[in-house]
Design a protein around this motif. Sequence first.
Motif, PDB file in Angstrom:
ATOM      1  N   LEU A  10       0.626  -1.260   0.083  1.00 42.87           N
ATOM      2  CA  LEU A  10      -0.040  -0.047  -0.158  1.00 42.87           C
ATOM      3  C   LEU A  10       1.103   1.096  -0.173  1.00 42.87           C
ATOM      4  N   LEU A  11       1.822   1.311   0.713  1.00 41.09           N
ATOM      5  CA  LEU A  11       2.870   2.448   0.910  1.00 41.09           C
ATOM      6  C   LEU A  11       3.475   2.691  -0.675  1.00 41.09           C
ATOM      7  N   TYR A  12       3.880   1.457  -0.991  1.00 39.02           N
ATOM      8  CA  TYR A  12       4.480   1.516  -2.503  1.00 39.02           C
ATOM      9  C   TYR A  12       3.511   2.276  -3.596  1.00 39.02           C
ATOM     10  N   GLY A  13       2.211   1.935  -3.475  1.00 34.75           N
ATOM     11  CA  GLY A  13       1.144   2.415  -4.300  1.00 34.75           C
ATOM     12  C   GLY A  13       0.857   3.943  -4.044  1.00 34.75           C
ATOM     13  N   ARG A  14       1.010   4.317  -2.769  1.00 35.17           N
ATOM     14  CA  ARG A  14       0.849   5.616  -2.554  1.00 35.17           C
ATOM     15  C   ARG A  14       1.819   6.339  -3.082  1.00 35.17           C
ATOM     16  N   LEU A  15       3.304   5.804  -2.706  1.00 35.28           N
ATOM     17  CA  LEU A  15       4.306   6.597  -3.324  1.00 35.28           C
ATOM     18  C   LEU A  15       4.415   6.838  -4.770  1.00 35.28           C
ATOM     19  N   LEU A  16       3.822   5.652  -5.472  1.00 32.07           N
ATOM     20  CA  LEU A  16       3.710   5.948  -7.078  1.00 32.07           C
ATOM     21  C   LEU A  16       2.717   7.045  -7.248  1.00 32.07           C
ATOM     22  N   HIS A  17       1.507   7.247  -6.504  1.00 32.38           N
ATOM     23  CA  HIS A  17       0.627   8.069  -6.535  1.00 32.38           C
ATOM     24  C   HIS A  17       1.242   9.584  -6.067  1.00 32.38           C
ATOM     25  N   LEU A  18       2.176   9.589  -5.434  1.00 29.88           N
ATOM     26  CA  LEU A  18       2.597  10.772  -5.040  1.00 29.88           C
ATOM     27  C   LEU A  18       3.631  11.040  -6.169  1.00 29.88           C
ATOM     28  N   THR A  19       4.182  10.412  -6.555  1.00 30.63           N
ATOM     29  CA  THR A  19       5.082  10.583  -7.769  1.00 30.63           C
ATOM     30  C   THR A  19       4.320  11.200  -8.844  1.00 30.63           C
ATOM     31  N   HIS A  20       3.206  10.787  -9.453  1.00 34.60           N
ATOM     32  CA  HIS A  20       2.475  11.221 -10.087  1.00 34.60           C
ATOM     33  C   HIS A  20       2.201  12.811 -10.184  1.00 34.60           C
ATOM     34  N   LEU A  21       1.639  12.719  -8.648  1.00 34.39           N
ATOM     35  CA  LEU A  21       1.052  14.083  -8.262  1.00 34.39           C
ATOM     36  C   LEU A  21       2.092  15.099  -8.488  1.00 34.39           C
ATOM     37  N   ASN A  22       3.312  14.732  -7.858  1.00 30.58           N
ATOM     38  CA  ASN A  22       4.379  15.573  -7.692  1.00 30.58           C
ATOM     39  C   ASN A  22       4.849  16.193  -8.995  1.00 30.58           C
ATOM     40  N   GLU A  23       4.800  15.233 -10.183  1.00 30.90           N
ATOM     41  CA  GLU A  23       4.961  15.747 -11.637  1.00 30.90           C
ATOM     42  C   GLU A  23       3.885  16.789 -11.738  1.00 30.90           C
ATOM     43  N   GLN A  24       2.873  16.678 -11.552  1.00 31.49           N
ATOM     44  CA  GLN A  24       1.738  17.567 -11.962  1.00 31.49           C
ATOM     45  C   GLN A  24       2.004  18.819 -11.164  1.00 31.49           C
ATOM     46  N   LEU A  25       2.254  18.649  -9.799  1.00 28.12           N
ATOM     47  CA  LEU A  25       2.828  19.822  -9.082  1.00 28.12           C
ATOM     48  C   LEU A  25       3.882  20.672  -9.560  1.00 28.12           C
ATOM     49  N   PHE A  26       5.054  20.032  -9.933  1.00 28.26           N
ATOM     50  CA  PHE A  26       6.134  20.684 -10.530  1.00 28.26           C
ATOM     51  C   PHE A  26       5.652  21.401 -11.745  1.00 28.26           C
ATOM     52  N   ALA A  27       4.893  20.750 -12.626  1.00 28.56           N
ATOM     53  CA  ALA A  27       4.396  21.408 -13.849  1.00 28.56           C
ATOM     54  C   ALA A  27       3.560  22.798 -13.454  1.00 28.56           C
ATOM     55  N   SER A  28       2.907  22.504 -12.644  1.00 28.97           N
ATOM     56  CA  SER A  28       2.104  23.795 -12.055  1.00 28.97           C
ATOM     57  C   SER A  28       2.839  24.767 -11.451  1.00 28.97           C
ATOM     58  N   GLU A  29       4.004  24.549 -10.776  1.00 32.81           N
ATOM     59  CA  GLU A  29       4.900  25.375 -10.347  1.00 32.81           C
ATOM     60  C   GLU A  29       5.791  26.050 -11.195  1.00 32.81           C
ATOM     61  N   LEU A  30       6.048  25.179 -12.383  1.00 33.48           N
ATOM     62  CA  LEU A  30       6.905  26.027 -13.458  1.00 33.48           C
ATOM     63  C   LEU A  30       5.957  26.832 -14.249  1.00 33.48           C
ATOM     64  N   ASP A  31       4.868  26.805 -14.463  1.00 34.86           N
ATOM     65  CA  ASP A  31       3.888  27.525 -14.952  1.00 34.86           C
ATOM     66  C   ASP A  31       3.724  28.654 -14.240  1.00 34.86           C
ATOM     67  N   ALA A  32       3.637  28.582 -12.924  1.00 34.04           N
ATOM     68  CA  ALA A  32       3.120  29.807 -11.862  1.00 34.04           C
ATOM     69  C   ALA A  32       4.525  30.586 -12.033  1.00 34.04           C
ATOM     70  N   PHE A  33       5.864  30.075 -11.972  1.00 26.91           N
ATOM     71  CA  PHE A  33       6.970  30.703 -12.126  1.00 26.91           C
ATOM     72  C   PHE A  33       7.167  31.385 -13.337  1.00 26.91           C
ATOM     73  N   THR A  34       6.842  30.847 -14.293  1.00 26.42           N
ATOM     74  CA  THR A  34       6.779  31.521 -15.859  1.00 26.42           C
ATOM     75  C   THR A  34       5.839  32.757 -15.680  1.00 26.42           C
ATOM     76  N   ASP A  35       4.566  32.590 -15.280  1.00 29.99           N
ATOM     77  CA  ASP A  35       3.731  33.716 -15.005  1.00 29.99           C
ATOM     78  C   ASP A  35       4.358  34.796 -14.194  1.00 29.99           C
ATOM     79  N   LEU A  36       4.970  34.604 -13.085  1.00 30.41           N
ATOM     80  CA  LEU A  36       5.646  35.479 -12.188  1.00 30.41           C
ATOM     81  C   LEU A  36       6.734  36.164 -13.198  1.00 30.41           C
TER      82      LEU A  36
END
Length: 167
Positions: A10-36
């Motif tokens: 279950l931890l491994y599955g949650r970690l994979l999910h977190l990895t995918h969410l982090n990819e999205q979060l980092f893309a969002s952070e990069l977009d926010a930085f670009t906007d700034l």
Amino acid sequence: MNSSEGLKRLLYGRLLHLTHLNEQLFASELDAFTDLTRQYGLTFTSNSLTSIHVIDCIGNHEPINSTSIAEKMKLSKASITKISGKLLQEGCIKRSRMNDNKKEVYFSLTPKGRQLFVVHAEMHESLEQSFIQGLNTFSEAELQASLKFIQTVISHSDTMINNDESS
């Protein structure tokens, strides 16, 4: 399968999910930085958070050489060489040599790099405060266990990456 094994899966599955969410979060952070950067009238074409963090590292430790950047960021020298080349082209950093050591190349920020450094610092402070507030419900013991878990995952990931690089 025992309950401990199931919990680990279950931890491994949650970690994979977190990895995918982090990819999205980092893309969002990069977009926010670009906007700034646009709001500040700056151009920055890199699509890598690591490039922004290299600017941050240089800004916090300038003048600094690529070996020191790699050590501080826990990245390979090859990665830093590639990123610094792009940052040089974009006019964010400059090279210099010290009078007592003509071989060693040191990096410092250009005025554009300094502006990007400031914009990133402002954004990073906001993100860090939000993250810290999200941990306010954790006890000291839970925070320690979480830290141990994350350090274990990092160590395992480093080992896997280093094994792949040496193959």
